[in-house]
Design an enzyme around this catalytic site. Sequence first.
Site, PDB file in Angstrom:
ATOM      1  N   GLU A   1       5.739  19.157  64.377  1.00 18.26           N
ATOM      2  CA  GLU A   1       5.269  18.360  62.934  1.00 18.26           C
ATOM      3  C   GLU A   1       3.689  18.989  63.310  1.00 18.26           C
ATOM      4  OE1 GLU A   1       5.693  14.518  62.214  1.00 18.26           O
ATOM      5  OE2 GLU A   1       5.225  13.743  63.859  1.00 18.26           O
TER       6      GLU A   1
ATOM      7  N   ASP B   1       4.736  16.698  57.671  1.00 20.78           N
ATOM      8  CA  ASP B   1       3.407  16.636  58.607  1.00 20.78           C
ATOM      9  C   ASP B   1       3.366  18.334  58.516  1.00 20.78           C
ATOM     10  OD1 ASP B   1       1.851  14.669  58.924  1.00 20.78           O
ATOM     11  OD2 ASP B   1       3.882  13.973  59.903  1.00 20.78           O
TER      12      ASP B   1
HETATM   13  C1  PEP Z   1       7.572  14.638  58.954  1.00 20.36           C
HETATM   14  O1  PEP Z   1       6.563  14.597  58.947  1.00 20.36           O
HETATM   15  O2  PEP Z   1       8.492  15.464  58.305  1.00 20.36           O
HETATM   16  C2  PEP Z   1       8.661  13.049  59.399  1.00 20.36           C
HETATM   17  C3  PEP Z   1       9.985  13.451  58.877  1.00 20.36           C
HETATM   18  O3  PEP Z   1       7.752  12.411  59.524  1.00 20.36           O
HETATM   19  P1  PEP Z   1       6.838  11.135  58.858  1.00 20.36           P
HETATM   20  O4  PEP Z   1       7.191  11.882  57.609  1.00 20.36           O
HETATM   21  O5  PEP Z   1       7.579  10.438  59.376  1.00 20.36           O
HETATM   22  O6  PEP Z   1       5.604  11.666  59.258  1.00 20.36           O
HETATM   23 MG    MG Z   2       5.415  13.133  60.523  1.00 18.98          MG
END
Ligand code: PEP
Ligand code: MG
Length: 590
Positions: A433, A457
Site C-alpha cells: 500500500e 492507501d
Molecule cells: C488500504 O489501505 O487499502 C486498506 C485496506 O487498509 P486501510 O483502509 O485500513 O488503511
Molecule cells: Mg491501508
Amino acid sequence: MEIVLRGIGVSPGIGIGPVFLFDIDSIEVPHYPITEVTAELHRFHAAVETVRKDLKRLHKQTAHVLGEGHADIFTAHLMLLDDVAMHEEIETRLNKERLNVEFLLNDLILRYAKVMKTIEDPRFRERTNDFLDVGNRILVKLLNFERPSLEHIVPPSVVVAHDLSPSDTANIDVHNALGIATDVGGPTSHTAILARALEIPAVVGLRYIGAHVKSGDILIIDGAKGYAIIRPEPATLAEYAAEKERTDQRRSALLQIEDIRGSITLDGHEVPLLANIELPVEITSCLRVKARGVGLYRTEYLFLNQNALPTEEEQFQAYAQAAVALKPLPVTLRTLDLGGDKFASSLQLSPELNPQLGWRAIRFCLERPDIFKAQLRAILRASVHGNIQILFPLVSGIEELRRIKQVLEEVREDLTYRNVPFRKDIRVGSMIEVPSAVVVADMLARECDFFSIGTNDLIQYSLAVDRVNEKIAHLYEPAHPAIVRMVRDTIRAAKAAGISCSLCGEMAGDPLFTELLIGLGIDSLSMSSVAIPAVHAEIANTNLTAAKRLANRVLGATTIAEVRQILEERFKKKGAMERYLSRISPQQAN
Ligand code: PEP
Ligand code: MG
C-alpha cells in the site's frame, strides 16, 4: 430545485426518504431569576441522575452490539457526569447570581464550545467534545426537551447531521434509518464503521448538506458513489427508486442462494471473496454472505474509543472468537494500523503535521515492542483455534519486513520456551500500500507468504491525495492508469515468486473493477460484507479469457477518463447481474 452534493460514500446502498434533521444546536434556553436555590439545585441533580440512567442503558446496549471496548466511551461519559468543576460552578453561580440552572449550564457549555474551537490537539478536542455531549444531555433533560434521538426514527427517514457523536450512532434505529448523510467525517470515522456494520447506506464529508436541507425534504443517498441528491426531480427520483428496487431484489435473491460454492467465472476460474471486518460483531454478516474467510481484520478498531489499551488476553479472546467462528476458513489479522486518521486516545500520542506520512502502523509498532509483541503473542496463541494468518500494514521496504519478522521470531521463541502452543506454519503476509513497496515487490515477495494490496492507501500515497480530506475527494481516483499499473506489477511480482496476491482496498468491492482485477490476475478479493453479493454475481458472469483482454485494453489507456470509459461500457454491456439472476430459479429469486 434538485441539488446534487458529492461526498465520500462509506456504506453502499441507496437510501430514499424524508430528511430527519438531527440538530440539537437549535434549543432555546430561557433566562429568568429564581428565588429557591435549593429547589433549583435539586432540579439539576435530578437531571444528572436521569442522564446517568440513560448512559448506563447506552453502555449496556453498545456492549451488546459492538463489544465492551466500544461501550467504554459511556463509562467516560458517566465519569464526566460527576465532574467536580461543573458541579462547583453551577452551585456557586446559583448562590451568587440566582438564575435558572439551565441558563447557567448552557453558559458553561457555550464557553467550552468556544474553547474547543481553539484547541489544536485532537485528544483534548475529543475530551471537550465528550464534555459537551454530556452537558447537552443534562440540558435537554432540564428543559424537558425531547432530545432528538436516533433511537426512534418515525417515519422511516434519511438522517442528516453535521456529525454524529458515538452516543448518537450507537443507538440508531436500524430499521427506520434509511440512510445517513453528514457534513464531516471520512471513511474511517465512527459513523462510517457503524453504518457499514449495520448495513445502512451512508455518505460522509458532504460539507454543506446540513445547510441545504429542511426536515421532511426528500433526499436520495447513494452510498456506493458518494452522492446526496436533495429534493430530486421526479425523473431522478424514479430512476433511483428503480435502481434501489433492483439492488434490493438482487441482494435478497443473491443471499437466498444456498449453494454458493465460491465465486467462479464462466470458464471455471475461482476468485474467492473474503470479508473485511473491523469489529467482532461483523462476523455474523460475514457468515451470512458466505464469505470465504476474513481477508482483512482491521484489529486497530479494538483499540479505538477505549480508555485503556486492550490486554493481551482481551485481544486473544477477540482473535480466537473470529478463528473459531470461521474455521476452517482463513482469518487474516492485520496488526495494528494506528496513526494516520486512526487514533487511540489511551496512547496520548502528540499530534503530527502530516499524520498520514507519520508515526503510523508498522512504524509505530516497531518502536513500541511492548504493544507490538503483546499483539503478536495474542495472535499466535489464537492461531491454534482456527486458520489464522498475519498481515503487516504499511510495509515500505525489505529492511522493515525483516525487522518485523525478527520481532515475530522473538515472540515465537518466547512462546516455545514457555511451552505455549501456537501454529508453527502460520502464514505471514505484507500489505502492498506504499508506492515503494510496489517497486520492490519482487524482493518482498521472496520473504513473505502472501500479498494483500491496500488500494486505499496506495491511491492516497501514489496520487498524493489525503484519503480523508473531503476537499480533494474528487482527485482520489482508483481508475488512474498509475494505479492500474501498480496493481499489475504487484500481482506479477507475487506470481513470479509463487505467492498469492489478494486486494483488500475499497476497489475490491466495486463491481466496476471486478473484471479488470480478474484479468490482471488477482487471486482473491476482500471487501466489506455488504459488497460481496454484487461482486460475486459479477464474477459469475465473467470469462477469464475476456477479462484478460479487457485488462490489456485498460493497460493501453492513457487517461483516467479512458480507463473509466472502457470499464463503464463493458460493465453496461455485460449487464452481469441481470444475466446472473435470470439463471437462478424463480423460487430462489423470490
Ligand atoms: C488500504 O489501505 O487499502 C486498506 C485496506 O487498509 P486501510 O483502509 O485500513 O488503511
Ligand atoms: Mg491501508
